[in-house]
Design an enzyme around this catalytic site. Sequence first.
Site, PDB file in Angstrom:
ATOM      1  N   ASP A   1       0.864  -1.180   0.000  1.00  0.00           N
ATOM      2  CA  ASP A   1       0.000   0.000   0.000  1.00  0.00           C
ATOM      3  C   ASP A   1       0.904   1.234   0.000  1.00  0.00           C
ATOM      4  OD1 ASP A   1      -1.754   2.084   0.564  1.00  0.00           O
ATOM      5  OD2 ASP A   1      -2.968   0.904   1.952  1.00  0.00           O
ATOM      6  N   HIS A   2       0.894   1.970  -1.114  1.00  0.00           N
ATOM      7  CA  HIS A   2       1.828   3.088  -1.274  1.00  0.00           C
ATOM      8  C   HIS A   2       1.474   4.267  -0.359  1.00  0.00           C
ATOM      9  CE1 HIS A   2       5.193   4.941  -2.984  1.00  0.00           C
ATOM     10  NE2 HIS A   2       4.990   4.672  -4.262  1.00  0.00           N
ATOM     11  N   ARG A   3       0.304   4.226   0.264  1.00  0.00           N
ATOM     12  CA  ARG A   3      -0.032   5.271   1.233  1.00  0.00           C
ATOM     13  C   ARG A   3       0.797   5.126   2.507  1.00  0.00           C
ATOM     14  NH1 ARG A   3      -6.273   4.259   2.009  1.00  0.00           N
ATOM     15  NH2 ARG A   3      -5.379   2.174   2.255  1.00  0.00           N
TER      16      ARG A   3
END
Length: 412
Positions: free
Chosen positions: A381-383
Amino acid sequence: MAVSFKLPDIGEGIHEAEVVRWLVQEGDQVREFDPLVEVQTDKALVELPSPLSGQVREIKAKAGELARVGEVLVILGEAEAVQEQADRAEVISAPILTAGRVLATPAVRQLARDLMIDIRLVSGSGAAGRVTKEDLLAHQRAQQEQRLSDAERAEESCRSTAEESVRSQALPSIDTMTPTTTRVPLRGLRRTIAERMTKAAFTAPHVTSIDEVDMTELVSLRRRMNKLLEPSGQKITYLPFLLKALLIALKEHPYLNAQLDDERGEIVLRSDYNIGIAIDTPDGLIVPVLKGAERRSLLELATEIGRLIELAKRRALAVEEMRGGTITISNMGPLGGLFATPILNYPEVAILGVHAMQEKAVVYQGEIAIRTMMYLSLSFDHRVIDGAEAVRFTNRIKRLLEHPDLLVLEMG
């Protein structure tokens, strides 16, 4: 007196379930606690028992239908009583028997622990499916016979496959000029998988990092370990080694063992290490959770993985064994293929894909050599996780797998 037997509130935020299979027919006599129906929730296959002894008067929810919590599944009545109208029927909620809870006396449960048998894997021959001492001993004998006959069955399977291939070549061609279309309802586990994959794909921005690992030394180490384990009948796969490498890397990179609380806007760093293991079953993808992985030895991991896989394939996992995961590993190696980009098991923030090992000609210590290579793919999850952090994480796993002596030293 008639009883309206309704779908109970099973918990876990579940509002509906699919009626998979009725275990009784209208007109049947049942005893209290006899199994009535199997329903599929978002979490597991659940068996609902009868709340009373009597007669099955009318089945309201057919197999394959979706029922919401509070809807009537079946009308039951006392065998001696005159049937009352359904709108005057008493309402009784169902006690829930998941596959993880079985009927057995304390003495039988203790015997199961002494014999190191998972009692949920034993078919009960007693009243209402109660597991007896004889059932345990028969299960133990069957396990011993299974180990002895595996090699014979494998040989017979190969021979049968070859014979079938010869027969199929002799069969006449089949006229397939008329096309047919089959529509399969999106129900049960397949529907749950579809909903979860959609939520994960459209909630978390996925990025996948891919690396190649030289598994040659680990292949050699595993071979030596299994040679030592031969007298005990045990065998260790590659998955426990992968889990150990994953655990060591997680302790050094805590943001991979985390969840994102969207409502509160917080990243939750988990101090426990509960590894979800994606398992391909005839009914679809199931992800049981191996809890407390960091406290287990290689052999303990191997035993627990085997137990979870067997329960998953039998649809016998308890709800508790399918929740609480902090990261998932998807071992696609046995199926083949070069590599894939797995989808997150939301709300987890990372999933590690493990792929097939292949012998390749590579440059090793300045020379061309044949080495056993394998791809790893980390979707994240790039967040929560930046690309650099993900690469450092997979680099750590790669180094541990390529130098298994270092892996053993750091297990601790």
